[in-house]
Structures are given as C-alpha cells and as structure tokens.
Design a protein around this motif. Sequence first.
Motif, PDB file in Angstrom:
ATOM      1  N   HIS A   1       0.845  -1.198   0.000  1.00 14.37           N
ATOM      2  CA  HIS A   1       0.000   0.000   0.000  1.00 14.37           C
ATOM      3  C   HIS A   1       0.879   1.245   0.000  1.00 14.37           C
ATOM      4  N   ALA A   2       0.478   2.235  -0.782  1.00 12.53           N
ATOM      5  CA  ALA A   2       1.219   3.505  -0.814  1.00 12.53           C
ATOM      6  C   ALA A   2       0.698   4.379   0.324  1.00 12.53           C
ATOM      7  N   ILE A   3       1.290   4.205   1.512  1.00 10.32           N
ATOM      8  CA  ILE A   3       0.769   4.932   2.684  1.00 10.32           C
ATOM      9  C   ILE A   3       1.679   6.082   3.104  1.00 10.32           C
ATOM     10  N   GLY A   4       2.619   6.458   2.238  1.00  5.84           N
ATOM     11  CA  GLY A   4       3.430   7.642   2.549  1.00  5.84           C
ATOM     12  C   GLY A   4       4.904   7.351   2.805  1.00  5.84           C
ATOM     13  N   GLY A   5       5.310   6.105   2.672  1.00  4.91           N
ATOM     14  CA  GLY A   5       6.722   5.762   2.897  1.00  4.91           C
ATOM     15  C   GLY A   5       7.647   6.429   1.890  1.00  4.91           C
ATOM     16  N   VAL A   6       7.241   6.455   0.628  1.00  7.98           N
ATOM     17  CA  VAL A   6       8.088   7.076  -0.406  1.00  7.98           C
ATOM     18  C   VAL A   6       8.251   8.564  -0.112  1.00  7.98           C
ATOM     19  N   GLU A   7       7.143   9.227   0.178  1.00  3.62           N
ATOM     20  CA  GLU A   7       7.187  10.672   0.436  1.00  3.62           C
ATOM     21  C   GLU A   7       8.071  10.962   1.654  1.00  3.62           C
ATOM     22  N   LEU A   8       7.971  10.121   2.680  1.00  2.15           N
ATOM     23  CA  LEU A   8       8.823  10.306   3.861  1.00  2.15           C
ATOM     24  C   LEU A   8      10.302  10.147   3.480  1.00  2.15           C
ATOM     25  N   GLY A   9      10.600   9.127   2.704  1.00  2.00           N
ATOM     26  CA  GLY A   9      11.986   8.896   2.294  1.00  2.00           C
ATOM     27  C   GLY A   9      12.547  10.079   1.517  1.00  2.00           C
TER      28      GLY A   9
ATOM     29  N   GLY B   1       2.269   4.919  -7.325  1.00  2.00           N
ATOM     30  CA  GLY B   1       1.538   5.515  -8.442  1.00  2.00           C
ATOM     31  C   GLY B   1       2.212   6.797  -8.900  1.00  2.00           C
ATOM     32  N   GLU B   2       1.443   7.599  -9.639  1.00  3.04           N
ATOM     33  CA  GLU B   2       2.022   8.802 -10.254  1.00  3.04           C
ATOM     34  C   GLU B   2       2.647   9.754  -9.247  1.00  3.04           C
ATOM     35  N   ALA B   3       1.984   9.940  -8.091  1.00  2.00           N
ATOM     36  CA  ALA B   3       2.496  10.906  -7.106  1.00  2.00           C
ATOM     37  C   ALA B   3       3.859  10.464  -6.583  1.00  2.00           C
ATOM     38  N   GLN B   4       4.007   9.166  -6.337  1.00  2.00           N
ATOM     39  CA  GLN B   4       5.275   8.653  -5.807  1.00  2.00           C
ATOM     40  C   GLN B   4       6.367   8.697  -6.885  1.00  2.00           C
ATOM     41  N   ILE B   5       5.978   8.411  -8.106  1.00  2.00           N
ATOM     42  CA  ILE B   5       6.946   8.463  -9.211  1.00  2.00           C
ATOM     43  C   ILE B   5       7.454   9.901  -9.367  1.00  2.00           C
ATOM     44  N   ALA B   6       6.530  10.863  -9.313  1.00  2.00           N
ATOM     45  CA  ALA B   6       6.931  12.274  -9.449  1.00  2.00           C
ATOM     46  C   ALA B   6       7.818  12.693  -8.284  1.00  2.00           C
TER      47      ALA B   6
ATOM     48  N   PRO C   1       1.910  -6.743  -8.409  1.00  2.00           N
ATOM     49  CA  PRO C   1       2.176  -5.992  -9.637  1.00  2.00           C
ATOM     50  C   PRO C   1       3.627  -5.521  -9.636  1.00  2.00           C
ATOM     51  N   PRO C   2       4.315  -5.593 -10.766  1.00  2.00           N
ATOM     52  CA  PRO C   2       5.709  -5.141 -10.789  1.00  2.00           C
ATOM     53  C   PRO C   2       5.807  -3.643 -10.501  1.00  2.00           C
ATOM     54  N   ALA C   3       6.874  -3.222  -9.826  1.00  2.00           N
ATOM     55  CA  ALA C   3       7.108  -1.793  -9.598  1.00  2.00           C
ATOM     56  C   ALA C   3       7.226  -1.091 -10.955  1.00  2.00           C
ATOM     57  N   PRO C   4       6.788   0.165 -11.035  1.00  2.00           N
ATOM     58  CA  PRO C   4       6.739   0.866 -12.331  1.00  2.00           C
ATOM     59  C   PRO C   4       8.112   1.351 -12.789  1.00  2.00           C
ATOM     60  N   GLY C   5       8.980   0.413 -13.104  1.00  2.00           N
ATOM     61  CA  GLY C   5      10.355   0.762 -13.485  1.00  2.00           C
ATOM     62  C   GLY C   5      10.404   1.665 -14.703  1.00  2.00           C
TER      63      GLY C   5
ATOM     64  N   ALA D   1      10.263   9.241 -16.066  1.00  2.00           N
ATOM     65  CA  ALA D   1      10.009  10.477 -15.315  1.00  2.00           C
ATOM     66  C   ALA D   1      11.304  11.149 -14.866  1.00  2.00           C
ATOM     67  N   GLY D   2      12.418  10.383 -14.925  1.00  2.00           N
ATOM     68  CA  GLY D   2      13.699  10.978 -14.533  1.00  2.00           C
ATOM     69  C   GLY D   2      14.222  10.485 -13.195  1.00  2.00           C
ATOM     70  N   ALA D   3      13.634   9.423 -12.654  1.00  2.00           N
ATOM     71  CA  ALA D   3      14.141   8.864 -11.395  1.00  2.00           C
ATOM     72  C   ALA D   3      15.340   7.955 -11.685  1.00  2.00           C
ATOM     73  N   ALA D   4      16.175   7.777 -10.674  1.00  2.00           N
ATOM     74  CA  ALA D   4      17.304   6.842 -10.768  1.00  2.00           C
ATOM     75  C   ALA D   4      16.850   5.506 -10.184  1.00  2.00           C
TER      76      ALA D   4
END
Length: 407
Positions: free
Chosen positions: A250-258, A273-278, A300-304, A310-313
């Motif tokens: 679940h996307a519960i905010g871990g990416v944003e915290l990181g 999803g899109e917000a985490q990718i951005a 589901p596979p991570a959106p590599g 989008a420009g992520a590493a």
Amino acid sequence: MSQAPTVLVTNIGELVTPVGPGPRRGPAHGHVRRLPDAALAVRGGHIIWVGPRAEWSGQADGEVDVGGRVVLPGLVDPHTHAVWAGDRLDDFEARARGTAYEEILAAGGGIYHTVRRTNDADDAALIALAAGRLRRLARSGATTVEVKSGYGLEIEAELRLLRVIGRLHQEVESHVVPTLLVHVPPKEERDTYVEAVIGRLLPTVAREGLAQAVDIFVEREAFSVAEAERVLRAALAHGLAVKLHADQFHAIGGVELGVRLGALSVDHLEASGEAQIAALASSSTVATILPGVSLHLGLPPAPGRALVDAGAAVAVGTDLNPGSSPLFSAQLALALAVRLNGLTPAEALVAATVNAAAALGLQDRGRLEPGCRAHLLVLNSRDWRDLAYTLGADDLIAHIIVEEEML
Ligand code: NIG
Ligand code: FE
C-alpha cells in the motif's frame, strides 16, 4: 619503495560499462560505453587504466587473458536479508492455496516465524547459512552485497545479527555492506519497542560502527509513517544514512517520507503511483525495484519504466529473503527487471551497478573506470546483452574478479 604489481586484464572482446558515478538518471540511465578489443589494468585493487588493447603502453607484472569474452563491472546487490534460519515452505504452500502474505504476517507467522527460527540458531550456524547464500550470489555476478539485519526483533538480537553480518567478509570474497533493518513491530508494547530502538539500538549501532544505514518497513502490517519518521530522524541525528521498504502493498506515505528525509533509497514500490513516481523523479533518492518479489508473491511489478521515463534513478536488487523473494541470483534480478519492470538491457545494467552502488552511498564501484575498485565480471559470451537475456544458465558468468582475486 615497492609498489603493488600491475595486472593487465587483456583480450577482452567487449568491455561494457556505465559512464560516471551513480545515481544515473534521464538519458544517462540508458547509456553504457561499449569498447571492443579492450584491456584494463589493475593495481592495488583499483582500476588504473581502461582502453583499446592496442593502446596499452604500460608495464604489466602479470596478465589475465579472458579469451575474447565480455568484461563488465561486478554487480551490486543493494538489498538482501541474507541472514536467517529456518524456512518458509509452509507459507509458500499456504500462499499457493490462496492465503495472502499479509494475512500470514498479521497472524504472527511469516517474518515473525523467521524471527523465532533465527533467534534459535547460534552464530556459527547463521554465519554458515549466510555465507552459503552469499557464495551463490557471487556466482551470479554480485561482487558487493548489502545484507540487512531484521530477523532479531529484540534489541540484543538485532545487534547480534549485525555482528554476524560483520563477520561474513571473512567467509566470502564479495564485499558485504551491513544495514540495520527495523523490520516489524512486536505484537505487544510497540511504543516501548520504538523507544528502545531510538534510545538503545541506534546509539549502539552508531557508536560501534555496526552499520552505516538504517532501513525501516513502512506498511499497514509493519510501521506507520509517524513511527518511521521518529526512527529515521534519530538515525540521521546519529550520522547514519536512511532507507525504507515502502509501497510494497500500500502507498501509505513511505516514499514521500523517504524523499523528505533525503533517504539513500526507497525499495519495493510495487504499489507506487504517479504521485510517488513524481516525488522520486525530483529527488536524490534512488528507487530500488525488486522483481523477485513480484514473481514470488504475484504482486504488480514496480513501475520501473515510468520511473526511468520520469527521470528517477532506478536500482535493482534481489531482496533475497525466505518470505517474499527466494532469489539467489543478481543476474536474474537484472534480467527480470527487463521482463517485469520494462527496463531496457542498458537501463537494467545501470540499475544493477552504479545506481545500486549509489543506493548504498558508494561511488567507487559499478563501473570500469580509472580509480574504481577492480570488481569485474567475465561473461561466457561475446555480446554483453546476454547478461540481461539469459534466464537460469549457471555457466553464463565465467569468473568474477574481486580486486586481484580471480574466482
Ligand atoms: O523485503 N517486506 C518486508 N521484508 C522483506 C520480506 C521478509 C520476509 O518475508 O521474511 C521484503 O519483502
Ligand atoms: Fe526487503
């Protein structure tokens, strides 16, 4: 003054390497240098020269002839849980019959089961088990491997696992990078546990240099964003780097915290999803994908592809562990990132080398350039793309060379 000998690795049919240190993103993510008929000189464990074989004019004290094969940088596996005892074969069978991974975890099995088995094993048994796993990863091309604690749970038990990890370098040739993982909360008194992590575990890890980074699992069945923020801010205050298991279910905010905390990496991202990718694309945090988990748990596979676009590493790892990814091959993780996550072979190579090194805060490996460590793969092939293409061949990797040791 005597100088270390110079060894020339020669008769390289094709030398392939990312260019420049990680994290690579944008067009650089898909760019690798391909040099035909090459040679590479090593001294004192470091690369001192790379170029067309005909242009070498130095004096070598010894030569390694690789017979026209491909030479690549050693792979970096930036995410494993290689120290555990027991197995999860009952979970595997239960899942095949329809029980969900999270259901097993919520009932006190899964990771908690492995915690019990691991705490029952003595140090010698854990070292023997982990060393065997690291040797398998080395045969798959991994010359640097991150190993997390996380199956101790109790404060003293986590410290013991980190000390075990610290002894693995005596058993294996690959470089071992230890990470403290604050994995799951105990079923009772979780507030007391978080206090003990902050008040006792982190200071000891920092003082004794048992790890350079702290990881935490942010998920409905694990830690909340608020708990993780407290732990990770305390880690940063001790001078430790931070990373997270985030968005696995679940996307519960871990990416944003990181991203907010400047984490070295956030790992998993199957539910991003899109917000985490951005958020990742506009950060310095590496997005580590773990295709073995998608394969084993059917997630589901991570959106590599979307992350790279989008420009992520992006980095790729095995996530070797008994519950969600019994994947003993760094090469296969790279190959799966092409099939499951939509990376090109070159993007996957960058993900498994310089970007994986950057996910560990390392800049001195994952590429064959002067000044970098002499960690090399010799491929039983004349075209490097076999590394991303081949599935399940145990003779694809002819040798790994770690510093001057040819294995
Ligand atoms: O990376 N998600 C949490 N931790 C591990 C799984 C550990 C286990 O199932 O034993 C992972 O997937
Ligand atoms: Fe993991």
